[in-house]
Design a protein around this motif. Structure first.
Motif, PDB file in Angstrom:
ATOM      1  N   PHE A 112     103.321 -32.692  51.945  1.00 40.72           N
ATOM      2  CA  PHE A 112     103.624 -31.814  50.817  1.00 40.72           C
ATOM      3  C   PHE A 112     102.626 -32.081  49.696  1.00 40.72           C
ATOM      4  O   PHE A 112     102.416 -33.234  49.310  1.00 40.72           O
ATOM      5  CB  PHE A 112     105.053 -32.054  50.329  1.00 40.72           C
ATOM      6  CG  PHE A 112     106.095 -31.715  51.356  1.00 40.72           C
ATOM      7  CD1 PHE A 112     106.660 -30.460  51.393  1.00 40.72           C
ATOM      8  CD2 PHE A 112     106.488 -32.658  52.292  1.00 40.72           C
ATOM      9  CE1 PHE A 112     107.620 -30.141  52.327  1.00 40.72           C
ATOM     10  CE2 PHE A 112     107.440 -32.351  53.243  1.00 40.72           C
ATOM     11  CZ  PHE A 112     108.005 -31.080  53.269  1.00 40.72           C
TER      12      PHE A 112
ATOM     13  N   ALA B 296     105.792 -27.252  53.042  1.00 41.14           N
ATOM     14  CA  ALA B 296     104.841 -28.160  53.686  1.00 41.14           C
ATOM     15  C   ALA B 296     103.430 -27.586  53.621  1.00 41.14           C
ATOM     16  O   ALA B 296     103.194 -26.431  53.975  1.00 41.14           O
ATOM     17  CB  ALA B 296     105.248 -28.406  55.125  1.00 41.14           C
ATOM     18  N   TYR B 297     102.498 -28.390  53.139  1.00 41.45           N
ATOM     19  CA  TYR B 297     101.087 -28.007  53.077  1.00 41.45           C
ATOM     20  C   TYR B 297     100.472 -28.108  54.470  1.00 41.45           C
ATOM     21  O   TYR B 297      99.666 -27.292  54.872  1.00 41.45           O
ATOM     22  CB  TYR B 297     100.362 -28.930  52.093  1.00 41.45           C
ATOM     23  CG  TYR B 297      98.874 -28.737  52.038  1.00 41.45           C
ATOM     24  CD1 TYR B 297      98.327 -27.713  51.277  1.00 41.45           C
ATOM     25  CD2 TYR B 297      98.015 -29.572  52.750  1.00 41.45           C
ATOM     26  CE1 TYR B 297      96.959 -27.536  51.216  1.00 41.45           C
ATOM     27  CE2 TYR B 297      96.653 -29.399  52.691  1.00 41.45           C
ATOM     28  CZ  TYR B 297      96.126 -28.375  51.931  1.00 41.45           C
ATOM     29  OH  TYR B 297      94.779 -28.194  51.885  1.00 41.45           O
TER      30      TYR B 297
ATOM     31  N   ASN C 246     107.049 -27.610  47.329  1.00 41.44           N
ATOM     32  CA  ASN C 246     108.299 -27.685  48.091  1.00 41.44           C
ATOM     33  C   ASN C 246     108.111 -27.280  49.543  1.00 41.44           C
ATOM     34  O   ASN C 246     108.912 -27.635  50.396  1.00 41.44           O
ATOM     35  CB  ASN C 246     109.366 -26.791  47.453  1.00 41.44           C
ATOM     36  CG  ASN C 246     109.803 -27.306  46.099  1.00 41.44           C
ATOM     37  OD1 ASN C 246     109.786 -28.506  45.860  1.00 41.44           O
ATOM     38  ND2 ASN C 246     110.166 -26.413  45.206  1.00 41.44           N
TER      39      ASN C 246
END
Length: 149
Positions: free
Chosen positions: A50, A57-58, A55
């Motif tokens: 993250f 997920a990257y 908030n």
């Protein structure tokens, strides 16, 4: 009485660190290595990364056969990582933060607290085990001698 308590306490905690999840972070593309307490790689661990203040997920995926998961950050700051390792007796979860500088280099990351003391506890456990075995044997010999008298 005390000897039995120490022996039971030692035997009940013998596998205390057997199911720990350890990690290491390297620079470049941020690489996270997931391993067990005895440094065996954990493959197929579910990893979510993250971004600072995010908030959603990257990056998400699974560790490779060597326990590695890498991602390319797009900003500095404190990144949050969630790791879930499935096992036959339930999931093992670990969450930690990786702090990156503005040039995307790893400044710091949360260390596993027991990592600092693992060697000390291992030596202490071995010493208590040897002492326990010696004490048990000495008590056994004493009682055997009392029965003969």
């Amino acid at each position: 009485m005390h000897l039995r308590f120490l022996l039971i306490l030692f035997l009940s905690n013998i596998s205390l660190f057997a199911h720990g999840i350890f990690y290491d972070v390297t620079e470049g593309a941020v690489n996270i290595r997931i391993s067990t307490a005895n440094n065996l790689s954990i493959s197929n661990a579910n990893v979510e990364v993250f971004a600072p203040g995010g908030n959603l997920a990257y990056a998400r995926g699974f560790t490779d056969v060597n326990g590695n998961f890498a991602f390319m950050p797009d900003s500095g700051g404190k990144w949050h990582v969630k790791v879930i390792v499935p096992s036959d007796h339930g999931n093992h979860d670990k969450e930690f933060n990786v702090e990156l500088s503005d040039d995307y280099k790893v400044k710091d990351f949360d260390r596993v607290p027991v990592e600092r003391y693992l060697g000390f506890f291992s030596v202490l456990g071995i010493m208590l085990g040897v002492f326990g075995i010696f004490s048990f044997y000495r008590e056994y010999k004493r009682r055997k001698l009392e029965k003969k008298l």
